[in-house]
Design an enzyme around this catalytic site. Sequence first.
Site, PDB file in Angstrom:
ATOM      1  CG  HIS A 168     -26.694  11.384  13.545  1.00  0.00           C
ATOM      2  ND1 HIS A 168     -26.052  11.648  14.734  1.00  0.00           N
ATOM      3  CD2 HIS A 168     -26.112  10.246  13.053  1.00  0.00           C
ATOM      4  CE1 HIS A 168     -25.126  10.740  14.959  1.00  0.00           C
ATOM      5  NE2 HIS A 168     -25.149   9.861  13.953  1.00  0.00           N
ATOM      6  CB  CYS A 242     -27.689  16.828  19.200  1.00  0.00           C
ATOM      7  SG  CYS A 242     -27.001  15.264  19.738  1.00  0.00           S
ATOM      8  NE  ARG A 251     -28.743  13.958  23.486  1.00  0.00           N
ATOM      9  CZ  ARG A 251     -27.497  14.401  23.500  1.00  0.00           C
ATOM     10  NH1 ARG A 251     -27.249  15.687  23.275  1.00  0.00           N
ATOM     11  NH2 ARG A 251     -26.494  13.572  23.733  1.00  0.00           N
TER      12      ARG A 251
END
Length: 264
Positions: A168, A242, A251
């Site tokens: 993340h 991300c 990405r």
Amino acid sequence: MRQRTRERIPVVVQRDRRGGRLAARGLWTGAELVVTLGVVLLLLVAHQLWWTNRQARAEAADTVHALQRDWGEPEGVAPAVADPSPEPAEGDSPAVGEEGGGGGGRTAAASTPRRSQAYAVIRIPRIGLTAPVAQGISKHGVLDKGYVGHYPGTAQPGGSGNFALAGHRNTHGEPFRHIDRLRAGDRITVETRDTVYTYTVDKTLARTQPGDSGVIATVPRSNVKPYVGYRTAGSYLTLTTCTPEFTSRYRLVVWGRLSDVRQR
């Protein structure tokens, strides 16, 4: 003749006090709903940006400590690693064996871990990151715990091919929030029970499509931007997350090459 003077009778208009009270009550109720909604939204934002990070980081730290205890090393102390050997030129494979063994005594992580099992520790000094690596990239079982996830089907640490990871960038521990700060030459270590693998960063892809599977291929190379990536076999590390921050539209990819392997 005298003109008759008409007398005007004043007309008194009475306002509907009941209707005014209802209107005022409606406005007050609407204002309360707006304030309540604002408070709920603030709580949701606080939960996402603060509480999930706190929970995930605590769980990730506990998992790192548990792995270190299991491996029989002091908690919070990274194993000493000598300066890595010079980064190989593109086109040369590092002197390591195939995944599972070989290669002049240098071995890669052997067996495939169970799904969602934490089995390694990644350290990136440039961004102050220490996090567990777990098998798989599911949100509930891996990423939302603050772990770094290993793409199934890609190489294991130190193996020939591409050891590809996801994490993340925002919320839930956000381990990869600052990987955009990595530069060529930065060191990344991946520790397993018996071995410490050092990778050296040498390429970055600032933005690509989420479906660009080429970035985690055995020889990583973007399908969207085919001029970015590699053309020859080797032992690679891929970090994906991300971008831009707080979105999942694109990405961000960072690549490195295996440059050193040390037994514990």
